[in-house]
Write a protein that holds these residues in place. Structure first.
Motif, short mmCIF file in Angstrom:
data_model
loop_
_atom_site.label_atom_id
_atom_site.label_comp_id
_atom_site.label_asym_id
_atom_site.label_seq_id
_atom_site.Cartn_x
_atom_site.Cartn_y
_atom_site.Cartn_z
N MET A 5 -39.42 19.58 50.17
CA MET A 5 -39.18 20.99 49.84
C MET A 5 -40.43 21.80 50.17
SD MET A 5 -37.70 22.67 46.32
CE MET A 5 -39.18 23.10 45.41
N ILE A 6 -40.26 22.86 50.95
CA ILE A 6 -41.37 23.70 51.40
C ILE A 6 -41.33 25.02 50.64
CG2 ILE A 6 -42.42 24.87 53.37
CD1 ILE A 6 -40.95 22.81 55.17
N VAL A 17 -36.52 21.38 53.54
CA VAL A 17 -35.78 22.50 52.97
C VAL A 17 -36.75 23.60 52.60
CG1 VAL A 17 -34.25 23.25 51.12
CG2 VAL A 17 -34.03 20.94 52.06
N LYS A 18 -36.56 24.80 53.16
CA LYS A 18 -37.41 25.94 52.85
C LYS A 18 -36.85 26.70 51.64
CE LYS A 18 -36.89 27.81 56.84
NZ LYS A 18 -36.95 28.78 57.94
N GLU A 61 -34.43 25.98 42.62
CA GLU A 61 -34.33 25.38 43.95
C GLU A 61 -34.73 23.90 43.90
OE1 GLU A 61 -33.35 26.73 46.86
OE2 GLU A 61 -32.78 28.57 45.83
N PHE A 62 -35.69 23.58 43.06
CA PHE A 62 -36.11 22.18 42.89
C PHE A 62 -34.95 21.34 42.35
CE2 PHE A 62 -37.93 18.70 40.41
CZ PHE A 62 -38.80 18.13 41.31
N LEU A 65 -40.65 15.13 47.74
CA LEU A 65 -42.01 15.65 47.78
C LEU A 65 -41.95 17.17 47.95
CD1 LEU A 65 -45.12 14.23 49.54
CD2 LEU A 65 -44.42 16.57 50.11
N VAL A 66 -42.93 17.87 47.39
CA VAL A 66 -42.99 19.33 47.49
C VAL A 66 -44.29 19.76 48.16
CG1 VAL A 66 -43.04 21.52 46.22
CG2 VAL A 66 -41.61 19.63 45.39
#
Length: 235
Positions: free
Chosen positions: A5-6, A29-30, A40-41, A48-49
């Motif tokens: 996750m970005i 995933v943006k 969103e998380f 990983l973030v």
């Protein structure tokens, strides 16, 4: 496939990261709603973030704390801030690593792989649970938990690795290089102060379960686990 996750509000940087990460077989995933990062998380369920510090509404430190309330998912901060205090704040708020902008995408990918390997790789494959114990201090590496005298503390991955090295080396000194090698594959990029911050966090976790003075600093060498607290705390 593992999912990254970005959380980056610069669309060009986010797009660049997504394109590069997906090139190597990950799902990237943006995040678009920067006021609802935790939602969103929950929706994305990432492995990983990648988290910027300067974000609209709330900063990355805030969102990392929210993630840490419910997950030990690795978090790598990416920021244009280059001061030591910014890196300290990132670790103190639950981050696992820190990358400064501008960055080389190869370094980002290497750190992603390192964190995924440490969080889900060799440890996740073990069937029989390991328990390290010294003077009633118990470490459960796979659970990432530390217990003493009926009290239990949840640990981050780096806190777990730090305590594991100290317990494995006991009563010998755990050298700084030993710790850096365990905690960061690319430790050539790690500032010495970053290790000091991690040790401070471990000391605080030990104090939270009733242990004081458990880690001795050996000047010029590293750190050593002390068990002089055992009799006092058990009595």
């Amino acid at each position: 496939m593992q999912k990254i996750m970005i959380v980056e509000d610069d669309p060009k940087i986010a797009e660049h990261l997504q394109s590069y990460i997906e090139k190597y077989g990950y799902v990237a995933v943006k995040v678009a709603a920067f006021d609802r990062v935790i939602d969103e998380f929950h929706k994305t369920k990432p492995d990983l973030v990648l988290l910027d510090i300067n974000l609209p509404s709330y900063d990355g430190y805030y969102w990392c704390r929210q993630i840490r309330k419910e997950s030990i998912c690795p978090v790598i901060f990416i920021s244009a801030r280059i001061g030591e205090m910014d890196q300290i704040m990132a670790l103190e708020n639950g981050g696992d690593d820190f990358i400064t902008k501008p960055f080389h995408p190869e370094i980002v990918l290497a750190k992603i792989r390192s964190q995924l390997r440490r969080a889900y790789g060799e440890y996740a494959s073990k069937v029989e649970e390991r328990i390290l114990e010294i003077e009633n201090l118990r470490l459960y590496p796979e659970r990432m938990e530390l217990s003493f005298g009926g009290n239990t503390a949840a640990l981050s991955k780096k806190e777990t690795d730090t305590i594991e090295v100290l317990m494995e080396r006991y009563p010998r000194v755990a050298g700084r290089e030993d710790l850096l090698e365990k905690l960061w594959d690319e430790h050539v990029y790690v500032d010495e102060n970053t290790l000091n911050v991690n040790i401070t966090r471990v000391r605080k976790k030990m104090e939270s379960i009733g242990i004081k003075g458990a880690i001795e600093t050996v000047r010029g060498a590293g750190y050593r686990l002390s068990v002089t607290w055992s009799e006092e705390d058990e009595g």
